[in-house]
Design an enzyme around this catalytic site. Structure first.
Site: not given
Length: 605
Positions: A78, A441, A446, A580
């Site tokens: 990631n 997390y 989005e 973010g």
């Protein structure tokens, strides 16, 4: 849907969900279309690799296995903190070139741009260069020494001022070039690299010079029209004794940062004090990408290591769905909720372990820049197994969540902190059982804010204040429609930063603050005292028809200039924070749910 139908939807541009899935991907151009096509294939491959019960849960919206268009079909990881210091000091091979330690700041940032592109092409998440003011300081000093040498050689009067002035210009130019590089290149993922740079703790003259150059370049903007750059994301550490208060040595840079934020939204800020308390680190920890945080980890010699570490992936749990599934008739059943919660936590564990398993047996040669040339802080041999690097807490693997606001409505009480605390208890057990560092997390969501809500609407219909809006609220955030002050929003969200330690950010919506920097500073300072990671959303739009810098008005059909009524997206620059990162919805459209959410945001004042 068959793979053929999905590809047809991409080619003929009829699959709007796919085309607008990622606000950073311009789905009109060949590289992105090729990446999206590869993603369709990868998703279908995953159906044969991932256990059917996990895929069924993913497809039905119980959980979301992130980035399934990359992993596990290929063993991608990631996001990461690049070990830029080690790479520049020790050299590395990039393609066919052997890179040596740079002798100037201009070369150092040029190399950083190449590393940015390479790392972004070998992982699917965000790339962070932490503490660039400190890491790049030696190359500013080398540049200065060269100018002193030239001044003496050519007998230039006032050699010190000459060298200082030339160095300052070189540093500014170096970061200007880096900003242009990032915003004009494509990674192999068909997008501008998701890159973040952090700074703010350095206090010597070279470190201050770097901080000023970063901020002045961002204030100037890109190109003839001075538009707001999307990348790199800027994150500044604020700390008492460094830059927080008037007597601090870098307080002047904080003032420059406030001006920059009022005009460009970035930098976001991190409270060094709260960050260290949350992560357990002796130094502030930079976010990987937009919001993923590592906790303290020590190598075999007892040294704390941050740079070179990474995250292995995310699975997000649909919290509102658990509550919806817990109703018996019209009554919420607490016992059923607890049972379903525990079942789905077990499901998330299996899904995350599936992601980890995809990395077993993989050799370092799959991504030389990461594993052999130092980006991950190691120099493995081509045939070394990469899985060993991720064990014993060196890398994180994350469980995300969404919709605390909607969960509270469905349950009938404020259950957010309670449920996240229970999630953390599960994660602790998983870490002890496996040796991998599981973290909690706060998912940016989005696309997921729309996907989960859409699937839940298909199953349960329109539920007032839950599915009827068309989106779910980001992680622990207060509803975007709630009319409260910025200080109230910060206070209500702050406790979650200390629970969801693997990833979090809070932000508030403010009006134009260019002429009220003291007011903006008051909000920053309050945030720095109460939480970890914070940003402010302010109008930074520009209409090229009338020159207005007022906020463009969002509608279902696009944006409208509030002054002259212009609607042509090519004649305006609109910037919004999608989650973010910032995004330009006129250039790269948002999904339907995110667009609705943005339309309903209220100012906190």
């Amino acid at each position: 849907m068959t793979i053929e139908k999905e590809i047809e939807g991409l080619i003929h541009k009829t699959n709007k969900d796919l085309l607008n899935e990622n606000a950073n991907k311009d789905s009109r151009v060949f590289p992105t279309q090729r990446d999206l096509m590869a993603g369709i294939v990868s998703k279908h491959i995953a159906k044969n690799m991932v256990p059917s019960f996990i895929m069924k849960a993913h497809e039905s919206g119980i959980i979301h296995v992130h980035d399934i268009d990359y992993s596990p079909a290929l063993p991608f990881t990631n996001c990461c903190l690049v070990d830029l210091k080690g790479m520049l000091e020790n050299g590395f091979k990039l393609g066919n070139a052997q890179i040596e330690t740079p002798k100037s700041i201009g070369v150092a940032t040029a190399i950083m741009a190449q590393i940015t592109a390479q790392v972004a092409s070998h992982q699917y998440g965000g790339t962070t260069f932490a503490n660039v003011d400190k890491v790049l300081s030696p190359y500013v000093k080398r540049t200065y020494a060269k100018h002193i040498e030239d001044a003496e050689k050519w007998q230039i009067a006032d050699a010190l001022n000459y060298a200082q002035s030339k160095t300052e210009k070189d540093v500014y130019d170096a970061f200007q070039a880096y900003e242009y590089e990032v915003n004009t290149l494509f990674s192999s993922n068909g997008q501008t690299p998701f890159v973040t740079i952090t700074f703010g703790t350095g206090t010597d003259w070279t470190e201050r010079m770097i901080q000023k150059a970063i901020l002045k370049n961002r204030i100037k903007g890109l190109g003839r029209d001075g538009i707001t750059p999307i990348f790199p994301k800027l994150v500044m550490f604020v700390e008492e004794g460094v830059n927080l208060y008037k007597d601090d040595p870098n307080y002047d840079i904080k003032q420059l940062a406030l001006e920059c934020a009022s005009k460009r939204m970035y930098p976001d800020i991190i409270s060094a004090k709260n960050n260290k308390a949350i992560t357990g680190s002796s130094v502030p920890v930079s976010p990987m990408g937009c919001r993923s945080f590592l906790s303290v980890w020590k190598d075999s010699t007892g040294n704390e290591i941050l740079d070179g570490r990474n995250n292995l992936g995310v699975v997000t749990l649909n919290l509102p769905r658990i509550a919806l599934d817990s109703y018996i008739g019209t009554q919420f059943n607490e016992q059923k909720f607890v049972e379903l919660f525990n079942e789905r936590m077990d499901l998330c564990f299996e899904a995350l372990m599936c992601r980890i398993s995809s990395l077993k047996g993989v050799k370092a040669t799959v991504a030389p820049i990461l594993y052999q040339e130092g980006a991950f802080g190691v120099r493995l041999k081509p045939d070394d197994d990469i899985i060993e690097l991720f064990k014993n807490g060196r890398s994180s693997v994350s469980l995300g969540y969404i919709g605390i606001h909607e969960l509270n409505i469905l349950v009938g009480r404020d259950i957010g902190r309670e449920i996240l605390t229970k999630m953390n208890a599960h994660l602790k057990q998983w870490t002890e059982r496996t040796g991998f560092a599981f973290s909690l997390y706060s998912t940016p969501a989005e696309n997921l804010c729309y996907r989960f809500c859409k699937l839940d609407t298909e199953k349960y219909g329109s539920v007032k204040d839950v599915t009827d809006k068309g989106w779910y609220t980001n992680s622990f955030h207060v509803s975007v429609e709630e009319n409260i002050t910025p200080f109230e929003k910060i206070s209500r969200e702050a406790p979650y930063h200390f629970i969801a330690t693997g990833g979090h950010i809070s932000y508030v919506e403010l009006p134009d603050m260019k002429n009220n920097l003291k007011g903006l500073e008051a909000v920053w300072d309050y945030a720095a005292q109460h939480l970890d990671y914070f940003g402010v959303n302010m109008p930074v739009d520009k209409c090229f028809t009338c020159g207005s810098t007022h906020e463009m008005t969002p509608t279902e059909n696009g944006f409208v200039c509030s002054i002259c009524g212009e609607t042509d997206p090519k004649k305006m620059n609109t910037i919004r924070r999608t989650c973010g990162y910032l995004g330009n919805p006129n250039e790269r459209g948002f999904n339907l749910g995110k667009n609705k959410e943005i339309m309903h945001r209220v100012k906190h004042q």
